[in-house]
Motif scaffolding. Sequence first.
Motif, short mmCIF file in Angstrom:
data_model
loop_
_atom_site.label_atom_id
_atom_site.label_comp_id
_atom_site.label_asym_id
_atom_site.label_seq_id
_atom_site.Cartn_x
_atom_site.Cartn_y
_atom_site.Cartn_z
N LYS A 1 11.02 2.87 5.44
CA LYS A 1 11.05 3.74 4.27
C LYS A 1 10.72 2.89 3.06
O LYS A 1 10.93 1.67 3.05
N ASP B 1 11.72 10.72 -4.58
CA ASP B 1 11.13 9.49 -5.10
C ASP B 1 11.01 8.40 -4.04
O ASP B 1 10.79 7.24 -4.34
N SER B 2 11.17 8.80 -2.77
CA SER B 2 11.00 7.82 -1.68
C SER B 2 9.95 8.33 -0.70
O SER B 2 9.50 9.46 -0.76
N TYR B 3 9.57 7.44 0.20
CA TYR B 3 8.54 7.72 1.21
C TYR B 3 9.15 7.36 2.55
O TYR B 3 9.55 6.21 2.75
N GLU B 4 9.23 8.33 3.46
CA GLU B 4 10.00 8.15 4.70
C GLU B 4 9.22 8.64 5.91
O GLU B 4 8.16 9.24 5.79
N LYS C 1 6.27 11.92 1.49
CA LYS C 1 7.02 11.76 0.25
C LYS C 1 8.23 12.69 0.28
O LYS C 1 8.12 13.87 0.60
N LYS D 1 10.52 2.87 -1.43
CA LYS D 1 10.97 3.51 -2.67
C LYS D 1 10.45 2.73 -3.87
O LYS D 1 10.57 1.50 -3.92
N SER E 1 14.74 -5.87 4.24
CA SER E 1 14.07 -5.33 3.05
C SER E 1 13.29 -6.42 2.34
O SER E 1 13.63 -7.60 2.43
N LYS F 1 10.43 1.27 -7.51
CA LYS F 1 11.39 0.78 -8.50
C LYS F 1 10.59 0.52 -9.78
O LYS F 1 10.00 -0.55 -9.93
N LEU G 1 7.94 -2.08 -5.43
CA LEU G 1 8.08 -1.17 -4.30
C LEU G 1 9.02 -1.81 -3.28
O LEU G 1 8.72 -2.88 -2.75
N ASP G 2 10.16 -1.17 -3.06
CA ASP G 2 11.10 -1.66 -2.06
C ASP G 2 10.70 -1.13 -0.69
O ASP G 2 10.51 0.08 -0.52
#
Length: 137
Positions: free
Chosen positions: A107, A88-91, A85, A109, A130, A111, A116-117
Motif C-alpha cells: 500500500k 488518500d491512499s493506494y491499496e 485509490k 500513501k 516501509s 505525505k 510517498l510512503d
Amino acid sequence: MRQLLFSFVALMFTVVSYAQGKDPILGTWLNPSGEGKVEIYESNGKFFGKLYLVKDKSKKDTKNPDEKLRSRDLNGIVLLKDFSKKGDSYEGGEIYDPKSGKTYSCKMKLKGDNALDIRGFIGISMFGRSETWTRTK
C-alpha cells in the motif's frame, strides 16, 4: 440556439475535466538508496510503477523466481502493479523486490507533495517493511 447550448455544455465539460487534473501520485519517484527512479502511471483506472535504474542500467533480474526472467534487464520492469485509490491512499496492489526476487502485498500513501510512503507486507501490513520515496522532476 440548440447548437450554441450544446457547444457551451461541451466546453464546460472540458473545463471541469481539465480542472480535476491528474492524480497527485503520478510522476517519478526516487527510492531511498538513490539506485532507481520509479515512474508511477495510471492504466485502466489502476496505478502501476516502472523502474528506471539510475546507477547501473545493466543490472539483470537475477533473483527472479522464474528462471526465464533472470536474464531480463531490471531497467524498465513494472514493479508496482494494480493499485486502486482509496481516499488518500493506494491499496490492493503488489510490489516486486528485485533484490530478493519476491513479490509482496503493498500500500502507498502520499505525505505532502513530495513524499510517498511505501509499505510492502505479507498477509497483514503489520508484518512488513516501509520506506519513503521522494518526488523527482
